[in-house]
Design an enzyme around this catalytic site. Structure first.
Site, PDB file in Angstrom:
ATOM      1  N   ILE A 108       6.694  16.604 -20.859  1.00  0.00           N
ATOM      2  CA  ILE A 108       7.836  15.943 -21.479  1.00  0.00           C
ATOM      3  C   ILE A 108       8.134  16.461 -22.887  1.00  0.00           C
ATOM      4  CG2 ILE A 108       7.607  13.835 -20.135  1.00  0.00           C
ATOM      5  CD1 ILE A 108       6.141  12.554 -22.452  1.00  0.00           C
TER       6      ILE A 108
ATOM      7  N   ASP B 283       5.424  12.998 -42.208  1.00  0.00           N
ATOM      8  CA  ASP B 283       6.529  13.566 -41.438  1.00  0.00           C
ATOM      9  C   ASP B 283       7.447  12.466 -40.919  1.00  0.00           C
ATOM     10  OD1 ASP B 283       8.035  15.637 -40.366  1.00  0.00           O
ATOM     11  OD2 ASP B 283       6.985  15.586 -38.448  1.00  0.00           O
TER      12      ASP B 283
ATOM     13  N   ALA C  67       0.562  21.034 -29.830  1.00  0.00           N
ATOM     14  CA  ALA C  67       0.144  20.529 -28.537  1.00  0.00           C
ATOM     15  C   ALA C  67       1.348  20.361 -27.617  1.00  0.00           C
ATOM     16  CB  ALA C  67      -0.572  19.187 -28.706  1.00  0.00           C
TER      17      ALA C  67
END
Length: 640
Positions: A24, A141, A30
């Site tokens: 997805i 972030d 990663a």
């Protein structure tokens, strides 16, 4: 072409437990998959580190250490980490799967939001970041892409992939982490970060929710970075006339270019947000900005590791909505009444009717006078005020102090007001009383001794103690029975806030060496694995390999790795070697023949004999040109 179909993990059973259904998202560190935990029968997200990074032992150690830290943030507004482990070369995290969309999707579809909706989204985000900051971590972030809004309306902060401990070195070398539109000046100039960089980013996100646009724009990321360093974030009211002054102050406080002027962490900013909300009236909170429903939105410099669901699945948030369409309500107010039919002179009224009408008018007038003559007032804004300040404000408003209760709070400072009854801004009769709830700060509890308890019992003990079960890491142990707790983090007896997630290390039992069954027939491979105490699963897809059809082409976990008794080994069977047409190289030079055969996927062996020691021409080949042979097999060429 659908690249998901080419992903080797899709369809596999990772670590004998997690069935990988679909890819997805792909990030710099990663890949994220949707998977099913076959033990608990629940859908979750698997974050699998890229193999190139998984070979770096230091990076893997940091990845796991930080994952454990984030897993301890058992907060309802943080995407939870359930498990961590490794399966051969795959290092993974098992995380909560959130079905919904991101705040970025909401902004793209709806433009600027009403102040009430913006604060409804910002408050849970700050609560999540506040829990991280008080636990010693900074996100680094924050942006709309990392704010997930579930189909059930819950708001969660995602992607703590850049999270770092506050007391560790956080400078970057040669690059700046985070999206440029949300970076604080000190991140850009020094590359360092503390909780105040998250505060700055949240201020920018609030500005964007209120106005539908980012505060600084430019033709390149470098121009945006320059403006963040040298230009203040403008007040939202400059773009949305009539926006409340308190919202301008909130954005200015959070986005000050001087870090010392900002709230010191998200908890402090959350207190300011609640105070500002309490000072706003319903008309200010529900004002619809002119930028609402704007289709244009520049997100050229945004990147996200979250792939949201389609907006058709978006839950109808209370954004830019009224109880009924404004146009319809306005048109009814403006519609002229139908003309009344002309009538003859009114009939003579009786004296009783006239008196009754006069009394009715006087009664209505008296009621209006009573309502507007100062008999009623509004509850003043008291949230985040000290108990003494709240009492003074109530006295100034002509109100009494009602019942005072105390409650624990992780986000509201000890000794200040959490809530009032009636709520701030509510209409109340003068001299009535207002009940106060005062914060006692976070509740502190001790971590119980969990060693030797079965996992489900240990979780129950944590909940009974006011704590939450956190991430579970499994390790081999010759001393502790499989499924029972070895240790906890924090350790037994540690004092911590109620609601903190406690990471548990659970025994996988004594280790079992996984035998090598590649190249074996399926029945022989299954027997050998079961004799070693392992279960066997056969992958649905077969692959070409050097082994004959029906033999084991590969296995997961790989041979010589360690597994726990009862773990599952997934076997992928061979379709046999791939057959390739052999090129005709008779008459070619040795170098040309070798090149053609190797390009076709074959290995080459030379047979020179006594007569071919000094020759350079191919006289024959072990498999004639035009025939097929297994790819990777050896073709012998005779040289004369």
């Amino acid at each position: 072409m659908d690249t998901t179909l080419q992903d080797p993990l899709v369809g596999q059973l990772l670590d004998g437990r997690y069935r990988v259904d679909a890819r997805i998202a792909v990030g710099g560190m990663a890949t994220v998959y949707r998977a099913v935990d076959t033990r608990l029968d629940r859908v979750l997200a698997l974050k699998v580190m890229h193999p190139a990074l998984a070979t770096d032992g230091t990076f893997v150690e940091r990845f796991i250490r930080e994952a454990k830290s984030v897993a301890r943030l058992a907060h309802p507004n943080v995407v939870q980490v359930f498990d961590q482990g490794a399966d051969g070369s795959y290092v993974y995290l098992a995380m909560e799967y959130v079905s919904g969309c991101t705040l970025r999707d909401v902004l793209r579809e709806r433009g600027a939001l009403q102040p009430r909706a913006a604060l409804d989204i910002l408050e849970p985000v700050l609560a999540a970041l506040g829990a991280a900051h008080r636990a010693g971590f900074v996100h680094r972030d924050m942006k709309p892409e990392n704010v997930l809004i579930g189909d059930d309306g819950r708001v969660k902060v995602a992607d703590f992939g850049l999270v770092r401990a506050v007391d560790t070195v956080t400078s970057t070398t040669g690059s700046v982490l985070g999206t440029v539109s949300y970076l604080a000046p000190e991140q850009i100039e020094q590359g360092s970060a503390d909780p105040r960089v998250d505060v700055y980013a949240c201020g920018v996100v609030l500005y964007e929710m209120l106005t539908g646009a980012k505060p600084h724009s430019g033709d390149s990321p470098a121009q945006v970075l320059y403006k963040h360093i040298h230009d203040d974030v403008p007040p939202p009211s400059a773009a949305v006339p009539g926006l409340a002054y308190e919202l301008d102050e909130l954005v200015a406080s959070a986005t000050s270019r001087t870090p010392d002027v900002r709230p010191h962490d998200a908890v402090a900013l959350l207190a300011q947000v609640r105070e500002a909300r309490g000072a706003l009236g319903a008309d200010q909170l529900d004002a619809i900005p002119p930028q609402a429903l704007t289709a244009e939105h520049d997100n050229a410099d945004d990147r996200t590791s979250v792939i949201p669901r389609a907006l058709t699945a978006l839950r109808q948030l209370p954004v830019n909505e009224d109880d009924e369409p404004r146009l319809n309500r306005t048109s009814r107010l403006q519609a002229p009444p139908a003309p009344a039919p002309r009538r003859s002179a009114p009939p003579r009224r009786t004296m009783f009717t006239i008196i009754a009408a006069v009394l009715l008018v006087l009664g209505v007038g008296t009621g209006v006078w009573y309502i507007n003559s100062g008999q009623f007032t509004k509850v003043p804004p008291l949230l985040a005020k000290t108990e003494a300040e709240a009492k003074d404000r109530l006295a100034d408003a002509g109100l009494e102090v009602g019942q005072i209760e105390h409650a624990y709070s992780d986000t509201v400072k000890r000794g200040t007001v959490i809530s009032t009854d009636p709520a701030p801004g509510a209409r109340i009769r003068q001299n009535d009383s207002v009940a106060l709830t005062i914060s006692d700060g976070p509740e502190i509890v001790k971590v119980p001794d969990l060693a030797g308890y079965r996992l489900d019992k240990a979780r129950d003990l944590l909940k009974d103690s006011g704590l939450e079960p956190g991430m579970v890491t499994r390790e081999f142990s010759d001393d502790v029975t499989k499924g029972f707790v070895i240790s906890s983090d924090p350790q037994t007896g540690t004092k911590t806030r109620a609601g903190t997630a406690i990471a548990l290390t659970v025994s996988k039992g004594s280790p079992v060496d996984v035998p090598d069954v590649t190249g074996r027939d399926l029945d022989d491979a299954r027997d050998e694995l079961q004799e070693a105490g392992l279960k066997v699963r056969i992958a649905s897809q077969r692959v070409n390999s050097e082994y004959d059809a029906g033999q084991v082409a590969r296995q997961s976990p790989q041979a010589d790795s360690r597994a726990a008794e009862g773990d599952t080994v997934t076997l992928t069977l061979s379709k046999g070697p791939e057959m390739v047409e052999v090129p005709d190289v008779v008459g070619d030079s040795v170098d040309e023949a070798r090149q053609q055969l190797e390009d076709a996927g074959f290995q080459v062996d030379e047979d020179r004999g006594l007569l071919g020691l000094f020759g350079d021409e191919v006289q024959g080949q072990s498999v004639e040109g035009g025939e097929t042979a297994p790819k990777g097999s050896t073709i012998t060429i005779e040289i004369g």
